[in-house]
Design a protein around this motif. Structure first.
Motif, PDB file in Angstrom:
ATOM      1  N   TRP A  25       0.864  -1.432  -0.042  1.00 30.88           N
ATOM      2  CA  TRP A  25       0.455   0.170  -0.147  1.00 30.88           C
ATOM      3  C   TRP A  25       1.125   1.280   0.352  1.00 30.88           C
ATOM      4  O   TRP A  25       0.861   1.924  -0.605  1.00 30.88           O
ATOM      5  CB  TRP A  25      -0.467   0.245   1.319  1.00 30.88           C
ATOM      6  N   MET A  26       2.059   1.388   0.409  1.00 25.02           N
ATOM      7  CA  MET A  26       2.779   2.551   0.951  1.00 25.02           C
ATOM      8  C   MET A  26       3.243   2.258   0.180  1.00 25.02           C
ATOM      9  O   MET A  26       3.177   3.916  -1.050  1.00 25.02           O
ATOM     10  CB  MET A  26       3.977   2.225   2.012  1.00 25.02           C
ATOM     11  N   VAL A  27       4.223   1.288  -1.435  1.00 26.94           N
ATOM     12  CA  VAL A  27       4.769   1.820  -2.239  1.00 26.94           C
ATOM     13  C   VAL A  27       3.443   2.519  -3.395  1.00 26.94           C
ATOM     14  O   VAL A  27       4.575   3.136  -3.842  1.00 26.94           O
ATOM     15  CB  VAL A  27       5.162   0.078  -2.861  1.00 26.94           C
ATOM     16  N   ASN A  28       2.721   1.541  -3.714  1.00 30.59           N
ATOM     17  CA  ASN A  28       2.076   2.110  -4.682  1.00 30.59           C
ATOM     18  C   ASN A  28       0.535   3.310  -4.172  1.00 30.59           C
ATOM     19  O   ASN A  28       0.285   3.814  -5.410  1.00 30.59           O
ATOM     20  CB  ASN A  28       0.926   0.491  -4.707  1.00 30.59           C
ATOM     21  N   SER A  29       0.507   3.605  -2.738  1.00 39.91           N
ATOM     22  CA  SER A  29      -0.640   4.711  -3.135  1.00 39.91           C
ATOM     23  C   SER A  29      -0.119   5.900  -3.882  1.00 39.91           C
ATOM     24  O   SER A  29      -0.873   6.946  -3.832  1.00 39.91           O
ATOM     25  CB  SER A  29      -0.376   5.326  -0.895  1.00 39.91           C
TER      26      SER A  29
END
Length: 145
Positions: A25-29
C-alpha cells in the motif's frame, strides 16, 4: 533463479500478510501504476491464505484473478497502523519543513551536509516549533513576531 522457502506458523503468516499489505500500500499509494514487483510478492503471499485458515480475512477475486483482503480486515489495518503513522508523520514533517524554512531564512541556501552550527540551530528550531505546535495547535499557528 534460486527459490527461498519459509516455514511460518499461522500467527507469523498473518503478520507477513499484514506487512506485505501495508508495504505494498505504501509503495503504490502515490503511483498512477502499481509496482508489479511488489504486487507479485503480495499475490504470492496472499495466495496461501487457506493454509493459514484466513478465509475470513482474505478472498480470491475470480473476476480479476487476484487475492485481496476483506474490506473489514483492510479497514482494521488502516485504523491500527496507517492512521497512527500518518498522524505522527504529519506533525514530524510539518516541524521538519518549518524548521528548514526558518533555517534557510537565517543562513540562505543550505549546504549538504549541514555545518555543526546549522545542525544545532535546526534542532533548536525543531524543538521551539514542536513546543509551539503542541501549545497552540495548527489552527493558531503564527510564527510572525
Amino acid at each position: 533463479m534460486k527459490k527461498i522457502h519459509l516455514e511460518l506458523n499461522e500467527n507469523q503468516y498473518k503478520k507477513l500478510v499484514e506487512s506485505v499489505f501495508l508495504g505494498t500500500w505504501m509503495v503504490n499509494s502515490t503511483k498512477m501504476e502499481l509496482d508489479e514487483d511488489f504486487e507479485e510478492v503480495r499475490e504470492l503471499v496472499l495466495s496461501k491464505y487457506k493454509e493459514a485458515e484466513l478465509e475470513d480475512k482474505i478472498n480470491y477475486q475470480e473476476a480479476f484473478g487476484i487475492h485481496d483482503l476483506q474490506m473489514d480486515y483492510e479497514k482494521e489495518l488502516f485504523t491500527k497502523y496507517v492512521d497512527e503513522y500518518e498522524e505522527f508523520s504529519f506533525w514530524d514533517m510539518l516541524i521538519e519543513k518549518l524548521s528548514e524554512k526558518r533555517l534557510k531564512e537565517e543562513y540562505g541556501e543550505l549546504t549538504s551536509p549541514l555545518s555543526e552550527e546549522m545542525v544545532e540551530r535546526r534542532l533548536q528550531l525543531e524543538e521551539e516549533i514542536g513546543e509551539k505546535l503542541e501549545e497552540q495547535g495548527i489552527t493558531n499557528l503564527d510564527f510572525n513576531k
